[in-house]
Design a protein around this motif. Structure first.
Motif, PDB file in Angstrom:
ATOM      1  N   ASP A  40       5.205   4.903  -2.349  1.00  0.00           N
ATOM      2  CA  ASP A  40       4.267   4.183  -3.202  1.00  0.00           C
ATOM      3  C   ASP A  40       5.074   3.270  -4.072  1.00  0.00           C
ATOM      4  O   ASP A  40       6.236   3.368  -4.337  1.00  0.00           O
ATOM      5  CB  ASP A  40       3.315   5.128  -3.872  1.00  0.00           C
ATOM      6  N   GLN A  71      -6.106   2.780   2.708  1.00  0.00           N
ATOM      7  CA  GLN A  71      -5.668   4.259   2.926  1.00  0.00           C
ATOM      8  C   GLN A  71      -6.020   4.587   4.358  1.00  0.00           C
ATOM      9  O   GLN A  71      -4.952   5.246   4.833  1.00  0.00           O
ATOM     10  CB  GLN A  71      -6.642   4.997   2.113  1.00  0.00           C
ATOM     11  N   ASN A  75      -2.968   6.158   6.797  1.00  0.00           N
ATOM     12  CA  ASN A  75      -3.173   7.485   7.292  1.00  0.00           C
ATOM     13  C   ASN A  75      -2.770   7.044   9.023  1.00  0.00           C
ATOM     14  O   ASN A  75      -1.821   8.124   9.559  1.00  0.00           O
ATOM     15  CB  ASN A  75      -4.351   8.019   7.418  1.00  0.00           C
ATOM     16  N   ARG A 101      -4.093  11.361  -3.311  1.00  0.00           N
ATOM     17  CA  ARG A 101      -4.728  11.220  -1.916  1.00  0.00           C
ATOM     18  C   ARG A 101      -3.958  11.893  -0.854  1.00  0.00           C
ATOM     19  O   ARG A 101      -3.873  11.487   0.415  1.00  0.00           O
ATOM     20  CB  ARG A 101      -4.826   9.714  -1.533  1.00  0.00           C
ATOM     21  N   GLU A 105      -4.368  12.274   3.364  1.00  0.00           N
ATOM     22  CA  GLU A 105      -3.483  12.293   4.414  1.00  0.00           C
ATOM     23  C   GLU A 105      -3.328  13.499   5.163  1.00  0.00           C
ATOM     24  O   GLU A 105      -2.877  13.379   6.636  1.00  0.00           O
ATOM     25  CB  GLU A 105      -2.004  11.743   3.641  1.00  0.00           C
TER      26      GLU A 105
END
Length: 505
Positions: A40, A71, A75, A101, A105
């Motif tokens: 990130d 997102q 994934n 999150r 995941e």
């Protein structure tokens, strides 16, 4: 034959609040072992530096106000990399299961039958306030706390957060991802019944060298944030516990707080200096300017090892010299017993320690860890035919050889290893200097020479230069640099002490 495919594993790893020293041991180990790291925006470069050179790094960070990878695509990326049989580290700021999150995941991986593991991290919800001396609970002030995310406006009618209930409580309130909504959050809490005079604080870039704290009250913290141009990442803390920061004053215990210091040692030797500087509050950027490589021709070194009894002394001036010499010794089927008929000299405690690990106690150690001290204190030879073996890199200062030669010794300097410039560091050097530094440290002449070769524009004039000793400082001067610090004790501890004194005074 089975057609079962080899499937890798995904590790959802918390990178902590920012400081690389706050990554868990498990997390650091997995970063070192990963085939690919998907990280990130808030994961710092010094944390990514823990990864192997061969590790693939993929940035999927979301920047406010800019388009970014979705997102669902993240994934799918995790799933695809794992199906290739890779060890995948999904690296997230803070803890992966606190507004990260991570659960989404993990669910996506589970649906695809991908093995995964959650490795908790230190959440900024606690570490952020703590780095400013604010406990989230304190007997008599707060016995519990609430953590909320304010990535969406608190005035939103269908908000998932019950701001009215939070306003009516008396607990500590910790707000993450709220840099754009601080004023609105304050107004909503006051309208809901929270006392406007409730102490409040904002901690920006918590645990990092550029950490800032803003203290005020619920009534004016939004205005103070705007005046101070507070930006993400930041943590908003509301409650009586904020008052504890005035008494604790934790930041005064770190004399290098707010300083960004470049360490130029080789990757495997940087840790001691880096850790010592971090312990004093500095943000450390590691840029290895040296990698130790094998020499092209071992003829001379092999001959010296084979005729070691012809020498009166073997002098080691560095850890690298010890390791390179011993590596060749072992390859030839020999060990420390081969030194039975010679005396050993060593410069510096680190070199002595390296020899100690080989079972060797040096016969001569100069009072100071510098070449001049070796020369001025070394015994004279009994005859002009007595020889000294000096294992060295291909390119090295002539100080020891010339100095001992003037005493009457016959000095044979033999090439034992090469110092080379790491390719990956060349790409980073200019970028690191342009990002802003307070100080560059040099621990050998090679670190000076190699950094100078990496950068075209030179070290900016407002960046201080610290050298471990006069030989390194002379090399810096020869390259047109002006050292601000030359450690009196020519060791890592001496260099750290000199840097601390420099900033303290």
């Amino acid at each position: 034959m089975s057609d079962e495919r080899i499937v890798g594993k995904v590790f959802l790893v918390g990178a902590g609040p920012g400081d690389s020293g706050l990554v868990t041991r498990r997390g650091a180990y997995l970063i070192e072992q990963a085939d690919v790291i998907i990280y990130d925006r808030l994961v710092g470069s010094d944390i990514l530096d823990l990864a192997a050179d061969s590790t693939e790094l993929i940035n999927v960070g979301k920047t406010p106000g800019k388009s970014s990878i979705s997102q669902s695509n993240i994934n799918n990326l995790l799933i695809d990399e794992a199906k290739k049989g890779k060890t995948v580290v999904r690296l997230k700021g803070g803890d992966p299961f606190v507004f990260g999150r991570g659960a989404e995941e993990a669910a996506a991986l589970s649906e695809q039958g991908i093995h995964f593991e959650v490795v908790s991290g230190v959440t900024s919800a606690i570490a952020g306030p703590g780095s400013a001396g604010i406990p989230v609970t304190d007997r008599g002030k707060a016995s519990y706390f609430t953590v909320v995310t304010a990535s969406e406006s608190p005035g939103k009618t269908d908000s998932d957060i019950n701001w009215d209930a939070i306003a009516k409580g008396n607990e500590t309130v910790i707000v993450l991802m709220g840099s754009k909504n601080i004023d609105e959050i304050s107004k909503v809490l006051i309208e809901g019944g929270r006392d406007p005079s409730t102490p409040a604080a904002i901690v920006e870039s918590a645990t990092m060298a550029n950490q800032r704290e803003i203290f005020g009250m619920l009534a004016n913290i939004g205005e103070l944030a705007a005046l101070s141009r507070i930006s993400a990442p930041c943590v908003l803390v509301i409650g009586e516990v904020v008052e504890s920061a005035k008494k604790l004053q934790v930041r005064t215990n770190f004399p290098l707080i707010g300083k960004k210091i470049l360490v130029t040692r080789s990757r495997d030797q940087a840790s001691k200096l880096s850790l010592a500087l971090r312990d004093l509050g500095a943000t450390v950027v590691e840029l290895p300017t040296i990698a130790i490589g094998p020499i092209d021709d071992y003829t001379d070194l092999d001959a010296a090892i084979g005729n070691l009894s012809d020498y009166e002394w073997v002098i080691f001036s560095s850890v690298n010299a010890v390791n390179a010499f011993y590596s060749r010794l072992i390859q030839k089927g020999l060990d420390s017993r081969h030194f039975a008929e010679v005396k050993i000299g060593a410069i510096g405690p680190a070199t002595c320690h390296a020899l100690g690990l080989k079972g060797i106690a040096p016969d001569f150690i100069p009072p100071r860890a510098v070449s001049d001290s070796l020369i001025s204190n070394f015994p004279h030879p009994r005859s002009d035919v007595q020889k000294i073996l000096l294992p060295s890199p291909k390119v090295a200062p002539e100080t020891i050889k010339l100095g001992l030669g003037k005493l009457g010794w016959s000095v044979h300097r033999v090439e034992a290893y090469r110092t080379v410039i790491p390719k990956e560091s060349v790409k980073k050097a200019e970028l690191i200097l342009n990002e802003g530094l307070d100080m560059v440290t040099f621990t050998s002449s090679s670190t000076v020479t190699n950094l100078d070769a990496m950068i075209e524009s030179g070290i900016p004039p407002d960046v201080y230069i610290a050298c471990i000793g006069p030989v390194t400082a002379k090399t810096a001067c020869d390259k047109g640099m002006k050292p601000d610090i030359i450690a009196e004790e020519h060791t890592i501890n001496g260099l750290v002490s000199a840097i601390t004194f420099f900033y303290s005074s």
